[in-house]
Design a protein around this motif. Structure first.
Motif, short mmCIF file in Angstrom:
data_model
loop_
_atom_site.label_atom_id
_atom_site.label_comp_id
_atom_site.label_asym_id
_atom_site.label_seq_id
_atom_site.Cartn_x
_atom_site.Cartn_y
_atom_site.Cartn_z
N LYS A 117 0.91 -1.24 0.01
CA LYS A 117 -0.09 -0.16 -0.05
C LYS A 117 0.75 1.31 -0.01
O LYS A 117 0.56 2.05 -0.83
N ARG A 118 1.82 1.19 0.86
CA ARG A 118 2.82 2.41 0.63
C ARG A 118 3.76 2.51 -0.57
O ARG A 118 3.85 3.55 -1.02
N ALA A 119 3.75 1.55 -1.18
CA ALA A 119 4.44 1.52 -2.34
C ALA A 119 3.47 2.30 -3.47
O ALA A 119 3.95 2.82 -4.66
N LEU A 120 2.19 2.12 -3.37
CA LEU A 120 1.37 2.66 -4.22
C LEU A 120 1.14 4.22 -3.94
O LEU A 120 0.53 4.84 -4.96
N ARG A 121 1.65 4.75 -2.86
CA ARG A 121 1.63 6.06 -2.64
C ARG A 121 0.16 6.65 -2.50
O ARG A 121 -0.05 7.75 -2.93
N ARG A 122 -0.70 5.84 -1.91
CA ARG A 122 -1.95 6.42 -1.57
C ARG A 122 -1.80 7.24 -0.50
O ARG A 122 -1.12 7.05 0.56
#
Length: 171
Positions: A96-101
């Motif tokens: 989720k963090r890698a998706l930068r949401r």
């Protein structure tokens, strides 16, 4: 005693997020922390175990008690299964963090009730959660880009099934 996960279970070396720590509670059950989420392997009345979670428990793990945990997230066979679930959650948080949401402030009346939280997935693509359900809202501009046979009037796409329409349209 609190111990960090073994090297192959450590936090993402690039981001350092989230750190995973395992230990035992004041009551002697297995516990873990992944960022702000706390997990416990709690015994049930019939001798089985289940996964429970808590949020932002400010005390050391050694002081946690059963009262700190509120959810029931399925049965666990043993401590190995508990550790696997915790590591699965840590990986999910990394993804989720890698998706930068990012969480945003957005007040909205959704088809499922008043929005209690909103996550910006992309420009004009916002996920809203409510007390009982949630879904994705597309701006009018984005919604016009959805194939007419799949397009939802008003741009609201339910989280359990209709999310796929958004994912197919905006991969």
């Amino acid at each position: 005693m609190t111990m960090l996960a073994s090297p192959n279970e450590a936090a993402d070396p690039a981001s350092g997020f989230p750190e995973v720590a395992f230990g035992h509670s004041a009551d002697g059950f297995a516990v873990a922390r992944v960022a702000d989420t706390a997990f416990a392997m709690l015994p049930s009345r019939d001798g089985r175990f289940y996964l429970a979670s808590g949020w932002r428990i400010g005390r050391p793990m050694e002081q946690w008690t059963r009262a700190d945990f509120h959810s029931h997230s399925g049965e666990l066979a043993n401590e190995v299964a508990f550790r696997a679930k915790v590591m699965e959650n840590a990986e999910h948080q990394r993804e989720k963090r890698a998706l930068r949401r990012c969480e945003i402030r957005a007040t909205a009346s959704t088809p499922w009730g008043r929005s209690q939280g909103a996550t910006l997935y992309a420009e004009d693509v916002v996920f809203h959660s409510t007390a009982g359900h949630g879904g994705i809202h597309l701006s009018a501009t984005r919604n016009r880009m959805v194939h007419p046979m799949l397009r939802a009037e008003g741009g609201w796409y339910e989280e359990d099934e209709a999310w796929a329409i958004v994912a197919i349209t905006f991969p």
